[in-house]
Design an enzyme around this catalytic site. Sequence first.
Site, mmCIF file in Angstrom:
data_model
loop_
_atom_site.group_PDB
_atom_site.id
_atom_site.type_symbol
_atom_site.label_atom_id
_atom_site.label_comp_id
_atom_site.label_asym_id
_atom_site.label_seq_id
_atom_site.Cartn_x
_atom_site.Cartn_y
_atom_site.Cartn_z
ATOM 1 N N SER A 81 -32.809 66.753 4.330
ATOM 2 C CA SER A 81 -32.287 68.096 3.700
ATOM 3 C C SER A 81 -32.781 69.316 4.811
ATOM 4 C CB SER A 81 -33.055 68.247 2.299
ATOM 5 O OG SER A 81 -34.546 68.388 2.498
ATOM 6 N N HIS A 93 -38.292 74.020 0.957
ATOM 7 C CA HIS A 93 -37.457 74.133 2.404
ATOM 8 C C HIS A 93 -37.923 75.665 2.788
ATOM 9 C CE1 HIS A 93 -35.444 71.092 0.042
ATOM 10 N NE2 HIS A 93 -35.322 70.512 1.225
ATOM 11 N N ASP A 150 -37.101 77.642 -1.305
ATOM 12 C CA ASP A 150 -37.470 76.842 -2.456
ATOM 13 C C ASP A 150 -38.791 76.313 -2.589
ATOM 14 O OD1 ASP A 150 -36.861 74.709 -1.242
ATOM 15 O OD2 ASP A 150 -35.081 74.211 -1.998
#
Length: 374
Positions: free
Chosen positions: A47, A343, A340
């Site tokens: 991600s 990340h 978040d």
Amino acid sequence: MNFSFAFTLVVAFFLLIQSRQFSSAEAGRQYNHGFKAVPALYVFGDSLVDSGNNNYLQTLNKVNFTPYGIDFPYGATGRFTNGKTVVDFFAKWLGLPLVPPYLGLSEEEKFKTTTGINYASGAAGILPESGTDAGDNLNLAEQVDYFEKTVKSDLPKSFKTPKKISKHLSKSIFVVNIGSNDYINNYLQPAKFNGSKTHTPLQFGALLISNYKAQLVRLYSLGARKFVVFNLGPIGCIPGMVSSVTPKPVTPCVESVNNLINIFNYGIPNMIQELTTTLEGSNFVLADIFQKSYEQNQSPLKYGFSEANSPCCPAGSNGTLRCLPNDTTCKNRNTHLYWDRAHPVERVNYEIANGCFRGSSTCFPVNLRQLTRL
């Protein structure tokens, strides 16, 4: 003047200057580096570098909704941050377009796209089982499988001869950033995965390195020659990790977790050295993102961040590491380390990318710009 009040004013002014410096530097640099130094940028990972592949998978690990992409020109595209990822900056500075997600391309677009493709997938790991508790992802082997299809089925339609394909790939840059989910969504989740039950920390780290090495060798066999391989950032410092342990750590990070993932990190330089020695014509660059990120978490004000372990979007009210749809976010993303609970914000991505592209303390033995000239 009250000393406490004066100190607060100084800190606030410092943070404002840092924020403005980033904004002006980013605006001035992101398009001025471009000089088409390489023909293409190929991306593999999780991600941290996914540009939207998970939008096309059956998984809960999707971020194709606001507030993700709040600072990205095209909005919520499936990037797990508020703006650009590290590889977005790489692409711009290399004079290339943003690298599209493989699963988002039509069959016709796949062979017409010769400036690079992104195969990365949120929640993906080096091991096939990592991150699967929330649904599908493209593990590293599957990503390389798709790249093999690109090399053997799609590129021949554009380059016609094997010699031209080989030249194209040998001059392209291959970025690989993966491994976090093998810990976050495998080894550190004993109720869901068997990794920690069947392997000691040393054995698990060795298993990851062995599998990682095998896929890098596969990429080489398919034509890759210039690699940028990332180690893992300090997973023990991410908000989701710090808030999940009991009792809460007395330091900014969960050091036992950082010690665990550093077993893997310590193995990467040796792996890279071995591959450089045995794979003729290869050039491997190690992107060390652990050290500076760790220091930023320990002393955020020193680096111009007022919020270290507090994510910009609240998230996590239902146990997830991600923002919830339409979450209200902080107004100044540049003062936060984390977007978040897992990340980084765009500013952190910019600093990592800039350090690797132009500097001498993030990427070794050469930076990315120097790699393009080898």
